[in-house]
Design an enzyme around this catalytic site. Structure first.
Site, PDB file in Angstrom:
ATOM      1  N   HIS A 194      58.792 -36.313   7.933  1.00 39.89           N
ATOM      2  CA  HIS A 194      58.215 -35.241   7.127  1.00 39.89           C
ATOM      3  C   HIS A 194      57.552 -35.754   5.854  1.00 39.89           C
ATOM      4  CE1 HIS A 194      60.895 -32.009   9.200  1.00 39.89           C
ATOM      5  NE2 HIS A 194      60.050 -32.605  10.016  1.00 39.89           N
TER       6      HIS A 194
ATOM      7  N   HIS B 167      58.150 -36.343  19.865  1.00 40.37           N
ATOM      8  CA  HIS B 167      58.546 -35.344  20.853  1.00 40.37           C
ATOM      9  C   HIS B 167      58.607 -35.925  22.266  1.00 40.37           C
ATOM     10  CE1 HIS B 167      57.954 -31.384  18.480  1.00 40.37           C
ATOM     11  NE2 HIS B 167      58.357 -32.364  17.686  1.00 40.37           N
TER      12      HIS B 167
END
Length: 748
Positions: A277, A92
């Site tokens: 993920h 992020h």
């Protein structure tokens, strides 16, 4: 009662109605004075590169590795490992980058400041940064927060069994929020209506892939440039689907556009989503109304931490972050191919998290008990997926890549390693800026490689001889200065791309950009290439002059001549050392976003825009890292040197074009001239003698703003004064030299 008690302070410095409140469309010149020495607490002579290179990077990584499993009671680690949290933190930090203007990204450590520290997509990353503080404290200024964020992400991956591609340090911290980054016009978190509500023309990717990095893709949603995120406060796409609609196919359209605008192709996109993920989980233990204000709105006693959670213990199994409660794999703290095994091994159906968010689980109870609980070893769960994960299965192009990665795990690992490295280093510019022992040796095309200097450089005598050749070539001052400016002014301080080094102005796509006046450019380059060939052919010992150097040198020679004709004998600084890149080293699609569709310095607008030209000038100047005085003096100098792209010669306020005088400023603010709009849109103007009515000049909005805006007029008055000619020439040369050397990282 004392007088002091009767007359309390109701207002403080900076409070009250501001100029921005009164005039919201005012020119924001403060964008050109961000991150000054006044905000930097480090010593003026602090050298971050030197400090970082003195660091024992292996020791830092060892400390980070210990931190990964040192679970703290105040914020327990999921599955006993902080790795997934730190991967999200690094992701992020870097993931705000967008290729359209090069802004965002990890390079400044901006995740520490508003708005990013309080974005809805960054919930709980305040805790990740606090977990890192003991290590930052230990090593101090030898490693910036910006570098530490990315290094920690790498170590997180490595401690979970993944081999990373490498790490380059060199990201220097800033000490205040960036003000120049446009995050969108929405006034509510997770709003997305305005960024899709504007009908601006945007390029569509063609079959060859040109435009994919910065244009829209098929799918009917027209995302405003230069934005990449689909909603205010998200890093990428909505994991539940577009606007919360759990449609995997529609999600694939958003994913493709968003990741393309972050400079990622389909293969890199699949690798990043699946690789990221493979680890960890999302958090949605309860309804969002249990979560308190974000860090910027939290109370003082919370000391910069936000999102205080009143659900259960507020941490561990009771954590609420995105509202989704998803664990993708059976080994969430170990690198594996299990994400693809689950994605393709089950049929999926829609369900909702405890917080009410859309997510997916295997049909018919398949996979029950295959996924561990993050905090209770006695509990097991079914695997789960996000709508944006299922998109990788339903989109034909993504599905093909995903199955190939599923069947070839080594290829997947390599693709993820490279994509992760690109994600975390994309805004750092060329490889020469990377620091440390883990910099990969391989040159990557997205780094805009330039050959290393492999020959003796020209000396002062050579420079003098080349200047004479250039000035005797028949090319005008305007042509020489225009070409040098066109070559250097592609630089973007945001992601350190562009600039004169590499001489890519002679290559596709730059040679064909409208702003570069291709016919004139081809003429100038042909002459300069002839001078280069003649010079290099006569040298011994391998001495050469690159075209990149010669283009800049020619501009410098022209300025010296122009100053001389104004009565000033000057030498414009020049430092050789640029090299020429090849077309094979130049990714045409990747360079397309660098095209100046507006350049106020050359009075160029490719088309009409909703944003006024003078505001676009500030955007361009900020990307060039210019201050307001530097921008002002450059405009004045380039105008009198007859540098422009319009036939009307807007802004050439002199009867001696090609001579370096302060005529632009003197004539602009002369009260003997009355200005009138000459187009309905007020994009062009004519200046008339107040007494005779005779037309004297024509101008653009960019030209007139230097007499209209109060701050810019104040600067213009400095250069218009009778005693300012010497200062004007000095300041113009200094600003010119700065622009010519913006990409000379070898000199810094």
């Amino acid at each position: 009662m004392s007088n002091e008690a009767k007359c309390p302070f109701n207002h403080t410095a900076g409070s009250g109605t501001t100029n921005q409140d009164w005039w919201p469309k005012r020119l924001r010149l403060e964008l050109l004075s961000q991150h000054s020495a006044k905000t930097n607490p480090l010593d003026p002579d602090f050298d971050y590169a030197k400090a970082f290179n003195s660091l024992d990077l292996a020791a830092v990584k060892q400390d980070l590795a210990k931190l990964m499993t040192d679970s703290q009671d105040w914020w327990p680690a999921d599955f006993g490992h902080y790795g997934p949290l730190f991967i999200r933190m690094a992701w992020h930090s870097a993931g705000t980058y967008r290729v359209g203007d090069g802004r965002g990204g990890a390079g400044r450590g901006q995740q520490r400041f508003a708005p990013l520290n309080s974005w809805p997509d960054n919930v709980s990353l305040d805790k990740a940064r606090r977990l890192l503080w003991p290590i930052k404290k230990k090593y101090g200024n030898k490693i910036s927060w910006a570098d530490l964020f990315i290094l920690t992400g790498n170590v997180a991956l490595e401690t979970m069994g993944f081999k990373t591609f490498g790490f380059g340090g060199g990201r220097e911290d800033t000490w205040e929020p960036d003000q120049d980054v446009y995050w969108g016009d929405e006034k509510t978190w997770l709003g997305g209506d305005l960024r899709y509500g504007k009908n601006e023309a945007q390029p569509v990717a063609d079959k060859a892939g040109h435009g994919k990095e910065h244009g829209r893709t098929d799918g009917g949603r027209n995302l405003e440039n230069p934005l990449a995120a689909v909603q205010m406060g998200l890093i990428y796409v909505n994991p539940e689907g577009p606007d919360g609609n759990p449609d995997p196919q529609a999600s694939a359209h958003d994913i493709r556009e968003t990741f393309a605008r972050m400079a990622m192709n389909d293969e890199e996109t699949v690798a990043l989503i699946a690789g990221g993920h493979t680890f960890g989980k999302t958090h949605g233990a309860g309804p969002a109304d249990n979560v308190g204000p974000e860090p910027e709105a939290a109370e003082l006693e919370n000391q910069g931490l936000g999102w205080k959670n009143s659900f259960g213990t507020g941490k561990g199994s009771d954590t609420i972050t995105s509202g989704l409660e998803v664990t993708w794999t059976s080994t969430p703290t170990k690198w594996s191919n299990n994400f693809f095994w689950n994605l393709f091994g089950y049929e999926w159906e829609l369900t909702k998290s405890p917080a009410g968010a859309h997510q997916w689980i295997p049909k018919h109870g398949a996979g029950a008990g295959s996924v561990p609980d993050a905090h209770d070893p006695s509990k097991r769960h079914v695997p789960s997926m996000l709508t944006s994960d299922i998109a990788l299965r339903v989109d034909p192009a993504y599905e093909k890549i995903a199955r190939r990665f599923f069947e070839n795990p080594d290829e997947f690992a390599d693709a993820f390693a490279r994509a992760w490295f690109k994600l975390t280093h994309r805004d750092m510019g060329p490889r020469v800026r990377y620091l440390g022992p883990e910099v990969p040796a391989e040159d990557l095309i997205w780094q805009d490689p330039i050959p290393k200097v492999n020959h003796p450089l020209v000396d002062d005598q050579d420079v003098a001889a080349l200047k004479q050749k250039v000035l005797a070539s028949g090319l005008s001052v305007s042509e020489l200065v225009s070409t040098a400016w066109a070559s250097a002014s592609t630089f973007r301080g945001s992601d350190k791309r562009g600039g004169a080094n590499g001489a890519r102005i002679r290559l596709a796509p730059q040679k064909d950009w409208a702003v570069n006046q291709p016919e004139q450019l081809a003429k100038v380059l042909k002459v300069l290439e002839g001078i280069q060939a003649d010079f290099n052919g006569k040298q011994s010992g391998g001495k050469k002059v690159s075209l990149a150097d010669l283009i800049v040198l020619a501009g410098c020679a022209a300025i010296e001549q122009a100053a001389g004709q104004a009565g000033h004998k000057v030498t414009v600084p020049f430092t050789a050392g640029r090299m020429d890149a090849s077309q094979e080293q130049t990714d045409v699609a990747s360079f397309a976003p660098l095209e100046p569709v507006h350049d106020g310095f050359r009075n160029f607008l490719k088309s009409r825009y909703d944003v006024p030209a003078e505001h676009l000038l500030i955007d361009r100047a900020q990307l060039l890292t210019l201050t307001a005085p530097e921008m002002t003096v450059l405009i004045g100098g380039l105008r009198v040197l007859d540098v422009h792209t319009d036939k009307e010669k807007h802004g050439v306020f002199t009867d001696r074009p090609g001579v370096l005088t302060n005529d632009f400023f003197r004539n602009l603010i002369d009260m003997g001239t009355e200005w009138k709009p000459s187009s309905p849109a007020r994009e062009s103007f004519t200046g008339h003698d107040r007494k005779t009515g005779k037309q004297k000049w024509t101008a653009s909005r960019v030209d007139l703003v230097f007499g209209s805006n109060s701050q810019l007029r104040a600067l213009s008055e400095v250069y218009a004064s009778d005693d300012a000619q010497d200062k004007f020439v000095r300041d113009f040369i200094a600003a010119w030299t700065k622009v010519m050397n913006l990409d000379r990282f070898d000199l810094k």
